[in-house]
Scaffold this active site. Structure first.
Site, PDB file in Angstrom:
ATOM      1  N   ASP A  65      -1.856  10.652  -1.997  1.00  0.00           N
ATOM      2  CA  ASP A  65      -2.182   9.608  -2.971  1.00  0.00           C
ATOM      3  C   ASP A  65      -2.522  10.189  -4.331  1.00  0.00           C
ATOM      4  O   ASP A  65      -2.434   9.502  -5.345  1.00  0.00           O
ATOM      5  CB  ASP A  65      -3.339   8.755  -2.445  1.00  0.00           C
ATOM      6  CG  ASP A  65      -2.904   8.039  -1.186  1.00  0.00           C
ATOM      7  OD1 ASP A  65      -2.965   8.660  -0.098  1.00  0.00           O
ATOM      8  OD2 ASP A  65      -2.451   6.897  -1.292  1.00  0.00           O
ATOM      9  N   LYS A  90      -4.690  10.034   3.227  1.00  0.00           N
ATOM     10  CA  LYS A  90      -5.421   9.180   4.171  1.00  0.00           C
ATOM     11  C   LYS A  90      -6.434   9.979   4.979  1.00  0.00           C
ATOM     12  O   LYS A  90      -6.158  11.096   5.414  1.00  0.00           O
ATOM     13  CB  LYS A  90      -4.394   8.497   5.088  1.00  0.00           C
ATOM     14  CG  LYS A  90      -4.932   7.540   6.121  1.00  0.00           C
ATOM     15  CD  LYS A  90      -5.808   6.461   5.547  1.00  0.00           C
ATOM     16  CE  LYS A  90      -5.129   5.645   4.460  1.00  0.00           C
ATOM     17  NZ  LYS A  90      -6.070   4.756   3.715  1.00  0.00           N
ATOM     18  N   GLN A 146      -1.884   2.517  10.030  1.00  0.00           N
ATOM     19  CA  GLN A 146      -0.599   2.517   9.296  1.00  0.00           C
ATOM     20  C   GLN A 146       0.468   3.315  10.041  1.00  0.00           C
ATOM     21  O   GLN A 146       1.657   3.048   9.896  1.00  0.00           O
ATOM     22  CB  GLN A 146      -0.785   3.124   7.894  1.00  0.00           C
ATOM     23  CG  GLN A 146      -1.564   2.277   6.925  1.00  0.00           C
ATOM     24  CD  GLN A 146      -3.032   2.663   6.896  1.00  0.00           C
ATOM     25  OE1 GLN A 146      -3.581   3.059   7.920  1.00  0.00           O
ATOM     26  NE2 GLN A 146      -3.670   2.538   5.754  1.00  0.00           N
ATOM     27  N   ARG A 170       0.865  -1.183   0.000  1.00  0.00           N
ATOM     28  CA  ARG A 170       0.000   0.000   0.000  1.00  0.00           C
ATOM     29  C   ARG A 170       0.903   1.236   0.000  1.00  0.00           C
ATOM     30  O   ARG A 170       2.119   1.117   0.156  1.00  0.00           O
ATOM     31  CB  ARG A 170      -1.015   0.002   1.164  1.00  0.00           C
ATOM     32  CG  ARG A 170      -0.670  -0.727   2.406  1.00  0.00           C
ATOM     33  CD  ARG A 170       0.417  -0.125   3.219  1.00  0.00           C
ATOM     34  NE  ARG A 170       0.181   1.274   3.440  1.00  0.00           N
ATOM     35  CZ  ARG A 170       1.090   2.167   3.648  1.00  0.00           C
ATOM     36  NH1 ARG A 170       2.369   1.832   3.711  1.00  0.00           N
ATOM     37  NH2 ARG A 170       0.794   3.447   3.816  1.00  0.00           N
ATOM     38  N   GLY A 171       0.287   2.390  -0.181  1.00  0.00           N
ATOM     39  CA  GLY A 171       1.084   3.604  -0.347  1.00  0.00           C
ATOM     40  C   GLY A 171       1.200   3.876  -1.849  1.00  0.00           C
ATOM     41  O   GLY A 171       1.447   2.952  -2.641  1.00  0.00           O
ATOM     42  N   ALA A 172       1.003   5.140  -2.234  1.00  0.00           N
ATOM     43  CA  ALA A 172       0.840   5.460  -3.656  1.00  0.00           C
ATOM     44  C   ALA A 172       2.001   4.988  -4.548  1.00  0.00           C
ATOM     45  O   ALA A 172       1.774   4.255  -5.518  1.00  0.00           O
ATOM     46  CB  ALA A 172       0.589   6.963  -3.795  1.00  0.00           C
TER      47      ALA A 172
HETATM   48  O1  MRU Z   1      -4.460   3.303   2.170  1.00  0.00           O
HETATM   49  P1  MRU Z   1      -2.956   3.449   2.108  1.00  0.00           P
HETATM   50  O2  MRU Z   1      -2.228   2.867   3.270  1.00  0.00           O
HETATM   51  O3  MRU Z   1      -2.413   2.976   0.767  1.00  0.00           O
HETATM   52  O4  MRU Z   1      -2.769   5.010   2.163  1.00  0.00           O
HETATM   53  C1  MRU Z   1      -1.486   5.527   2.031  1.00  0.00           C
HETATM   54  C2  MRU Z   1      -1.425   6.947   2.340  1.00  0.00           C
HETATM   55  O5  MRU Z   1      -2.387   7.665   2.489  1.00  0.00           O
HETATM   56  C3  MRU Z   1      -0.067   7.513   2.331  1.00  0.00           C
HETATM   57  O6  MRU Z   1       0.077   8.528   3.265  1.00  0.00           O
HETATM   58  C4  MRU Z   1       0.159   8.002   0.926  1.00  0.00           C
HETATM   59  O7  MRU Z   1       0.131   6.954  -0.009  1.00  0.00           O
HETATM   60  C5  MRU Z   1       1.331   8.802   0.842  1.00  0.00           C
HETATM   61  S1  MRU Z   1       2.530   8.342  -0.302  1.00  0.00           S
HETATM   62  C6  MRU Z   1       3.730   7.562   0.433  1.00  0.00           C
END
Ligand code: MRU
Length: 366
Positions: A243, A254, A202, A52-54
């Protein structure tokens, strides 16, 4: 790659067709590596938030296209598989961007074997670019931390962050954490307030794990504590990831990020968003109207996971019959953002300033 002590969340095995990932559902109490060898496994890993994470879901999606090229029937088959991967999560724009870029590279070739090789090369390039971009975000952002440190005569700079925007989310360095790691390496004193980030925690599970492994001073707080800390001068700056950020600087991140931005504005605390250019959506300006907000399984709200004795367990919080809603992201309007920290430098969250940093990417948006 040292699997017992990994420093990146994704890598390709020696056979060139097995994608290895850290199973982020198991952290922080268990470090497990999962092997992905089919498109269905890649999609499941993205949907279930093994990864997960963009930036990371972008890279995973790119390797998914490579696996699709190895198994799909013809050009149409490959395009259909890519569309399935692209649809796995809607909010982070990196996923669609990386899938489309890798697909385009593969489709330049005629034969399946060549398509696999081209997709593999492109996915590797995307991963390498994300690492370099995050490294640069670190250098630019560390300058901001240094200024505050100087103002405080070297006393610890208190930085609040939300969710996990660290190397687990980004291949290496992270986005929001890159300036923190860079400042820490330079010997500046930093302390991080880590929002636990309900419902999946997270922050408490992943950001705290990362910072602890790197020796960065940090404290986990409940999501609602930030405003109180800001009112009492205990937060020098906020840095979050994103994201999807529009060409006008509206920031999807988030759920709960918007409330932190409001509290920061009310207390004159600078609110920065760190992102690589892959997270800009150059097609749109109005984030509130145009960014799709993912709604996830309400059970993620109803149940909490943690360690009980030697075992990870899930426990139910609300009454059995109470319904729950699970909006995964919110949009922080550009007017609440002090600055965007990108690989090309720092700019204000406006159409003009973003386009000045990225003239080659910004184009007509609505
Ligand atoms: O739902 P997730 O855990 O994929 O959400 C991730 C986030 O919101 C991060 O803060 C976001 O991707 C920032 S980029 C590293």
């Amino acid at each position: 790659m040292d699997e017992l002590n990994p420093d990146r969340p994704i890598w390709l095995a020696e056979d060139g067709l097995t994608v290895k990932v850290i199973d982020q559902r198991k952290l922080p109490h268990r470090l497990e590596i999962l092997e992905l060898t089919t498109v269905d496994q890649v999609i499941e890993a993205i949907v279930e938030m093994v990864v997960r994470g963009a930036p990371l879901i972008g890279v995973t999606g790119a390797y998914g296209v490579m696996l699709a090229a190895a198994s799909a029937e013809g050009r149409d088959g490959l395009e259909k598989e890519a569309a399935r991967i692209r649809a796995a999560r809607p909010t982070a724009v990196n996923l669609a961007w990386a899938v489309d870029r890798t697909l385009a590279a593969a489709l330049k070739c005629e034969r399946a074997g060549q398509q696999v090789a081209a997709a593999c090369k492109e996915a590797g390039l995307i991963a390498a670019e994300e690492v370099e971009n995050c490294r640069r975000i670190g250098i630019h952002g560390a300058g901001l931390i240094e200024q505050i440190s100087r103002r405080k005569n070297g006393a610890a700079v208190n930085i609040l962050t939300h969710c996990n925007a660290g190397w687990l989310a980004c291949v290496q360095w992270g986005t929001a954490t890159a300036p923190i790691y860079a400042a820490h390496q330079q010997g500046l004193k930093v302390h991080v307030w880590v929002d636990e980030t309900r419902p999946l925690n997270q922050g408490a599970r992943l950001t705290a794990w990362e910072l602890g492994r790197r020796g960065v001073d940090h404290t986990v707080i409940v999501d609602n504590a930030g405003g109180h800390l800001m009112q009492h001068g205990l937060v020098d700056m906020v840095i979050v990831g994103t994201d999807r950020t529009t060409a006008a600087g509206d920031v999807a991140n988030k759920i709960g990020t918007y409330l932190k931005a409001l509290a920061a504005r009310d207390n004159n605390v600078p609110f920065y968003v760190a992102l690589p250019s892959s997270t800009f959506d150059w097609q749109i300006r109005d984030g509130l109207r145009r960014i799709p907000i993912e709604e996830r399984d309400p059970d993620e709200v109803r149940y909490v996971q943690g360690l009980a004795g030697d075992h990870t367990r899930q426990v139910l919080i609300p009454p059995v019959r109470s319904p729950a809603a699970n909006y995964a992201f919110d949009v922080t309007p550009a007017r609440l953002v002090t600055g965007l920290i990108t690989e090309r430098g720092i700019c204000r969250a406006t159409v003009e300033e973003i386009a000045r940093l990225f003239p080659d990417k910004a184009r007509a948006s609505s």
